[in-house]
Design a protein around this motif. Structure first.
Motif, PDB file in Angstrom:
ATOM      1  N   LEU A 149      -2.494  -7.412  -1.698  1.00 53.68           N
ATOM      2  CA  LEU A 149      -2.841  -6.101  -1.164  1.00 53.68           C
ATOM      3  C   LEU A 149      -2.384  -5.029  -2.147  1.00 53.68           C
ATOM      4  CD1 LEU A 149      -1.501  -6.625   2.485  1.00 53.68           C
ATOM      5  CD2 LEU A 149      -3.778  -7.206   1.600  1.00 53.68           C
ATOM      6  N   ARG A 150      -3.297  -4.135  -2.510  1.00 55.20           N
ATOM      7  CA  ARG A 150      -2.940  -2.986  -3.351  1.00 55.20           C
ATOM      8  C   ARG A 150      -3.418  -1.736  -2.637  1.00 55.20           C
ATOM      9  NH1 ARG A 150      -0.732  -3.923  -8.113  1.00 55.20           N
ATOM     10  NH2 ARG A 150      -0.770  -6.061  -8.917  1.00 55.20           N
ATOM     11  N   VAL A 151      -2.462  -0.980  -2.128  1.00 55.25           N
ATOM     12  CA  VAL A 151      -2.772   0.097  -1.197  1.00 55.25           C
ATOM     13  C   VAL A 151      -2.168   1.403  -1.698  1.00 55.25           C
ATOM     14  CG1 VAL A 151      -2.548   0.884   1.193  1.00 55.25           C
ATOM     15  CG2 VAL A 151      -2.825  -1.558   0.701  1.00 55.25           C
ATOM     16  N   ASP A 152      -3.002   2.430  -1.822  1.00 55.00           N
ATOM     17  CA  ASP A 152      -2.526   3.759  -2.201  1.00 55.00           C
ATOM     18  C   ASP A 152      -1.561   4.283  -1.130  1.00 55.00           C
ATOM     19  OD1 ASP A 152      -3.295   6.257  -4.076  1.00 55.00           O
ATOM     20  OD2 ASP A 152      -3.023   6.964  -2.014  1.00 55.00           O
ATOM     21  N   PRO A 153      -0.541   5.054  -1.523  1.00 54.27           N
ATOM     22  CA  PRO A 153       0.433   5.544  -0.523  1.00 54.27           C
ATOM     23  C   PRO A 153      -0.182   6.368   0.595  1.00 54.27           C
ATOM     24  CG  PRO A 153       1.293   5.835  -2.742  1.00 54.27           C
ATOM     25  CD  PRO A 153      -0.124   5.398  -2.892  1.00 54.27           C
ATOM     26  N   SER A 154      -1.337   6.985   0.367  1.00 51.39           N
ATOM     27  CA  SER A 154      -1.970   7.810   1.395  1.00 51.39           C
ATOM     28  C   SER A 154      -2.965   7.033   2.254  1.00 51.39           C
ATOM     29  CB  SER A 154      -2.686   8.991   0.749  1.00 51.39           C
ATOM     30  OG  SER A 154      -3.748   8.545  -0.091  1.00 51.39           O
ATOM     31  N   ALA A 155      -3.239   5.777   1.917  1.00 51.31           N
ATOM     32  CA  ALA A 155      -4.223   4.966   2.648  1.00 51.31           C
ATOM     33  C   ALA A 155      -3.553   4.199   3.781  1.00 51.31           C
ATOM     34  CB  ALA A 155      -4.911   4.003   1.694  1.00 51.31           C
ATOM     35  N   THR A 156      -4.383   3.632   4.660  1.00 50.25           N
ATOM     36  CA  THR A 156      -3.888   2.805   5.765  1.00 50.25           C
ATOM     37  C   THR A 156      -4.654   1.495   5.796  1.00 50.25           C
ATOM     38  OG1 THR A 156      -3.188   4.657   7.160  1.00 50.25           O
ATOM     39  CG2 THR A 156      -3.696   2.591   8.277  1.00 50.25           C
ATOM     40  N   LEU A 157      -3.906   0.399   5.863  1.00 47.52           N
ATOM     41  CA  LEU A 157      -4.482  -0.939   5.974  1.00 47.52           C
ATOM     42  C   LEU A 157      -3.881  -1.645   7.172  1.00 47.52           C
ATOM     43  CD1 LEU A 157      -5.964  -3.531   4.990  1.00 47.52           C
ATOM     44  CD2 LEU A 157      -3.938  -3.994   3.587  1.00 47.52           C
ATOM     45  N   LEU A 158      -4.742  -2.186   8.014  1.00 46.30           N
ATOM     46  CA  LEU A 158      -4.355  -3.111   9.078  1.00 46.30           C
ATOM     47  C   LEU A 158      -4.879  -4.485   8.697  1.00 46.30           C
ATOM     48  CD1 LEU A 158      -4.959  -1.175  12.410  1.00 46.30           C
ATOM     49  CD2 LEU A 158      -2.898  -2.480  11.882  1.00 46.30           C
ATOM     50  N   TYR A 159      -3.977  -5.390   8.341  1.00 50.21           N
ATOM     51  CA  TYR A 159      -4.379  -6.742   7.957  1.00 50.21           C
ATOM     52  C   TYR A 159      -3.705  -7.729   8.892  1.00 50.21           C
ATOM     53  CZ  TYR A 159      -4.502 -11.204   5.575  1.00 50.21           C
ATOM     54  OH  TYR A 159      -4.676 -12.538   5.298  1.00 50.21           O
ATOM     55  N   VAL A 186       3.413   8.005   9.515  1.00 42.93           N
ATOM     56  CA  VAL A 186       2.559   7.282  10.459  1.00 42.93           C
ATOM     57  C   VAL A 186       3.279   6.029  10.957  1.00 42.93           C
ATOM     58  CG1 VAL A 186       0.355   6.099  10.772  1.00 42.93           C
ATOM     59  CG2 VAL A 186       0.468   8.171   9.368  1.00 42.93           C
ATOM     60  N   ALA A 187       3.911   5.311  10.038  1.00 45.60           N
ATOM     61  CA  ALA A 187       4.633   4.101  10.428  1.00 45.60           C
ATOM     62  C   ALA A 187       5.721   4.409  11.446  1.00 45.60           C
ATOM     63  CB  ALA A 187       5.233   3.444   9.186  1.00 45.60           C
TER      64      ALA A 187
END
Length: 304
Positions: free
Chosen positions: A151-161, A234-235
């Motif tokens: 997973l490579r996720v920008d700090p401003s993005a949101t991923l639900l995996y 958000v977290a």
């Protein structure tokens, strides 16, 4: 390709299938999905598919997020077979929103040689949002399976995996619980141009170690693991709204923990049947969506 240095647990399973050698034509599936924002809607801007993996088109069935592209990953082989080598790449451009799932449970078929592998790479650009929530994985008797996810996720993005692991075909031929040989899952997360954030690996070998013993699965059969990578604020809101669950009547246990390096949260669920576990995962994902993008989760389909 995952080598034995990264997965020594596969060393005993190097024999070639009699029907067709591992990684031969027809056993190497590839899927690449690239989502991009176009006007008010996210589109599937690029699609590459190689059987047995298949995607047809993006749909827009989510009434709460009609701009979100929804994609079903299909398979033409009826599951993962011995010698299969599958790879899935998912990429979201800035501001894109997508929901990716599978058309049915992933069935790891019975094996007498070699093993199956699925690698996944997920990349999220700034302010993008992805729900990657496949249906449960069912490892059949004597199956060997390795999955490796980056997973490579920008700090401003949101991923639900999320991933949900069944014990096997629980009601098949009198029960097939924890009868598989190897289930190995590795998850690595990082920023697109930054350092690694965390690594999680779980290795299950029921023939070597009793999965049903206390401290592992105990009396439970179904395990769900949901990773929420999202901005720290958000977290925190999601964590504050997520109450730990210990329900002896269902039975069900569930709780959220913080990931290192302000990466987000991880939510784990144990149950004896799939539906209560599915409901707990859905409730957590609903909270995460509300806090991340201010939208609700639509009601479950009538056949669920």
């Amino acid at each position: 390709m995952i080598g034995l240095d990264a997965a020594p647990e596969l060393a005993p399973y190097q024999t070639q299938p009699a029907q067709m050698p591992a990684a031969s034509v027809g056993k190497v599936g590839r899927l690449r999905l690239c989502f991009a924002q176009r006007g008010e809607r996210t589109i599937l801007a690029h699609l590459y598919r190689q059987a047995p993996l298949l995607v047809q088109r993006a749909l827009y069935w989510d009434e709460e997020m009609p701009e979100m592209a929804c994609v079903y990953v299909l398979t033409t082989s009826g599951g993962i077979l011995q010698g299969d080598r599958l790879g899935i790449d998912i990429e979201l451009a800035a501001g894109a929103r997508a929901h990716v799932t599978t058309q049915a449970a992933t069935k790891i078929q019975q094996m007498d040689a070699n093993y199956g592998v699925q690698t996944q790479r997920v990349t999220l650009a700034a302010d993008s949002y992805l729900e990657y929530l496949p249906e449960p994985t069912i490892p059949y008797r004597d199956s060997r399976f390795l999955t490796h996810t980056e997973l490579r996720v920008d700090p401003s993005a949101t991923l639900l995996y999320g991933e949900t692991l069944m014990p096997g075909r629980k009601y098949h031929a009198g029960g097939e619980i924890f009868a598989y040989e190897v289930f190995s899952s590795t998850l690595r997360a990082a920023r697109p141009q930054g350092p690694e954030l965390f690594v999680e690996k779980f290795l299950i070998e029921p023939g070597r170690h009793d999965v049903a013993r206390p401290g592992v699965m105990g009396g439970f059969h179904v395990f769900a693991n949901v990773v929420l990578m999202t901005p720290p604020e958000v977290a925190t809101r999601v964590f504050d709204r997520t109450t730990p669950t210990w329900d002896d009547g269902t039975p069900l246990i569930a709780a959220a923990s913080r990931l290192p390096n302000d990466a987000g949260l991880i939510y784990k669920v144990l149950g004896t049947e799939s539906e209560p576990v599915r409901d707990a995962v859905r409730a957590f994902c609903a909270i995460a969506r509300e806090e991340a993008v201010g939208r609700a989760v639509p009601r479950p389909f009538a056949w669920r």
